[in-house]
Design a protein around this motif. Structure first.
Motif, PDB file in Angstrom:
ATOM      1  N   PHE A 248       0.847  -1.202   0.000  1.00 11.39           N
ATOM      2  CA  PHE A 248       0.000   0.000   0.000  1.00 11.39           C
ATOM      3  C   PHE A 248       0.881   1.249   0.000  1.00 11.39           C
ATOM      4  O   PHE A 248       2.100   1.158   0.060  1.00 11.39           O
ATOM      5  N   ASN A 249       0.209   2.412  -0.032  1.00 15.55           N
ATOM      6  CA  ASN A 249       0.974   3.650  -0.033  1.00 15.55           C
ATOM      7  C   ASN A 249       1.497   3.958   1.366  1.00 15.55           C
ATOM      8  O   ASN A 249       0.732   3.965   2.344  1.00 15.55           O
ATOM      9  N   ASN A 253      -2.159   5.521   2.779  1.00 12.73           N
ATOM     10  CA  ASN A 253      -3.040   4.411   3.138  1.00 12.73           C
ATOM     11  C   ASN A 253      -3.600   4.616   4.552  1.00 12.73           C
ATOM     12  O   ASN A 253      -2.844   4.884   5.492  1.00 12.73           O
ATOM     13  N   LYS A 255      -5.205   7.035   5.746  1.00 10.37           N
ATOM     14  CA  LYS A 255      -5.078   8.420   6.244  1.00 10.37           C
ATOM     15  C   LYS A 255      -6.293   9.257   5.851  1.00 10.37           C
ATOM     16  O   LYS A 255      -6.864   9.078   4.778  1.00 10.37           O
ATOM     17  N   ASN A 266      -7.624  13.444   1.526  1.00 11.20           N
ATOM     18  CA  ASN A 266      -6.745  12.329   1.916  1.00 11.20           C
ATOM     19  C   ASN A 266      -5.517  12.900   2.630  1.00 11.20           C
ATOM     20  O   ASN A 266      -5.100  12.440   3.685  1.00 11.20           O
ATOM     21  N   LYS A 292     -10.109   7.299  -1.414  1.00 13.14           N
ATOM     22  CA  LYS A 292      -9.078   6.299  -1.101  1.00 13.14           C
ATOM     23  C   LYS A 292      -8.280   5.923  -2.349  1.00 13.14           C
ATOM     24  O   LYS A 292      -7.618   4.909  -2.378  1.00 13.14           O
ATOM     25  N   TRP A 295      -4.570   5.033  -1.910  1.00 15.51           N
ATOM     26  CA  TRP A 295      -4.182   4.111  -0.837  1.00 15.51           C
ATOM     27  C   TRP A 295      -3.419   2.888  -1.346  1.00 15.51           C
ATOM     28  O   TRP A 295      -2.560   2.355  -0.667  1.00 15.51           O
ATOM     29  N   ASN A 296      -3.782   2.442  -2.560  1.00 14.27           N
ATOM     30  CA  ASN A 296      -3.177   1.190  -3.052  1.00 14.27           C
ATOM     31  C   ASN A 296      -1.954   1.400  -3.931  1.00 14.27           C
ATOM     32  O   ASN A 296      -1.441   0.440  -4.505  1.00 14.27           O
TER      33      ASN A 296
END
Ligand code: SF4
Ligand code: SF4
Length: 364
Positions: A248-249, A253, A255, A266, A292, A295-296
């Motif tokens: 993930f980031n 992620n 946040k 974000n 989101k 996030w990935n």
């Protein structure tokens, strides 16, 4: 060692390959060791072959000194050992899971003092444990005290404050009393200070067990100050964070952020707002997949970073990137070149000038 043994690289010592060199991240000891890529390739085979079979597999002479030196280095650095039955030493589970939707939050403050009571309640409901509050202007001791007062029965575990230096927030004893009263203050960082200073707990031994307090000269005047990446921002203290970074980031992620005007994003530096905290519940905002979308994005997808040996211990930044039209481009504020292994001040790089202008970061 006998020739029929396997080399066991300890489970929490994880090799990561870069373009020109690799590292072993020793997450138990919080150290990294640089190794050549040739040793990285050998380490991919050590669970499959005994020493004798490894020599055959690599087409080496059994007295090959290089291989012996490699293993001596690994043993001397306490990164592994020789074992008879490698199956008795399973590999580490690299799965990453979190029980909460939100793990951390940033709240920015300039002139508007948010409704912290309400925000903290919402964050706790989402499972958030760590909060960073960034004051671009100064804040009084009383304000910090009252903000922390809202956390009395909250599940939020730690709060980090960044506060602009002023005559009303420069008394070390007062700051220490604040951290003593509120053990959930993990960091009190006073920015825009005349000097850099780390407050030593030994100066005030009676006020033990507090969060860290330090003064920095750096001016943190807006969210544009965020996103700096250097070796000091590397983190290899937890297996949980390491494996999160592999999938993930590293920054975004889990946040959520509230900017200085109450806009929910974000991160405060990202353009897209998903509503204002005065009207929009955080839970509703998070039902929107767009909130989101970063996030990935893991480091394995990012240009340059995917070839960098530090990628799983390095944070990420998707708000300031080298090519604003390519969301997979390298963080703008990183000066490391994984192809030459050299660091240079990121703002000196002529290739970054266009992005610096785009983000209006020239003043930094
Ligand atoms: S994405 Fe960049 S600017 Fe945003 S919080 Fe992370 S490091 Fe800071
Ligand atoms: S190149 Fe990428 S992974 Fe490497 S130090 Fe810079 S930001 Fe981190």
């Amino acid at each position: 060692m006998n020739n029929d043994q396997y080399f066991y690289l300890f489970a929490d010592c994880i090799p990561v390959k870069g373009a020109t060199r690799s590292v072993i991240c020793d997450l138990g000891r919080t150290e990294i060791h640089f190794i050549p890529n040739s040793l990285y390739s050998i380490l991919l085979e050590t669970r499959k072959y005994t020493y004798t079979d490894l020599i055959k597999k690599l087409n080496l002479n059994k007295d090959d000194n290089k291989l012996k030196e490699y293993f001596k280095f690994l043993i001397d650095s306490e990164l592994g050992t020789w074992v008879d039955d490698i199956e008795k030493f399973p590999e580490i589970d690299t799965k990453w899971e979190s029980p909460s939707l939100i793990s951390n939050a940033i709240i920015d403050v300039r002139y508007i003092i948010h409704d912290f009571d309400n925000i903290f309640r919402q964050l706790a409901d989402l499972g958030c444990e760590d909060v960073q509050i960034r004051f671009y202007e100064t804040a009084s001791y009383e304000l910090i005290d009252s903000i922390m007062g809202y956390l009395k029965s909250s599940s939020i575990k730690s709060v980090e404050f960044l506060i602009k230096y002023s005559d009303t927030v420069n008394n070390i004893k007062q700051l220490m009393l604040l951290t003593k009263k509120h053990p959930r203050i993990s960091i009190l960082c006073i920015h825009s200070s005349p000097n850099n200073k780390v407050v030593s707990h030994e100066d005030f031994v009676t006020l033990d067990g507090m969060g860290r307090i330090y003064f920095i000269k750096e001016i943190i005047g807006s969210s544009k100050s965020c996103g700096q990446i250097n070796h000091l921002s590397f983190s290899y203290e937890s297996l949980h964070d390491f494996f999160e970074n592999t999938k993930f980031n590293g920054c975004l992620n889990g946040k959520i952020s509230i900017d200085e005007n109450g806009e929910i994003r974000n991160c405060p530096s990202l353009n897209k707002s998903f509503g204002n905290v005065k009207q929009s519940p955080l839970k509703e905002v998070l039902a929107n997949q767009k909130a989101k979308e970063y996030w990935n994005i893991s480091k394995d997808q990012i240009e340059s970073c995917k070839d960098c040996e530090f990628r799983y211990i390095c944070t990420d930044c998707r708000a300031y990137i080298e090519n604003p039209d390519n969301i997979y481009s390298k963080p703008l504020k990183c000066g490391y070149n994984p192809y030459t292994n050299e660091w240079e001040p990121w703002s000196n790089n002529p290739l970054k000038k266009k992005a610096i202008k785009y983000y209006e970061l020239n003043h930094l």
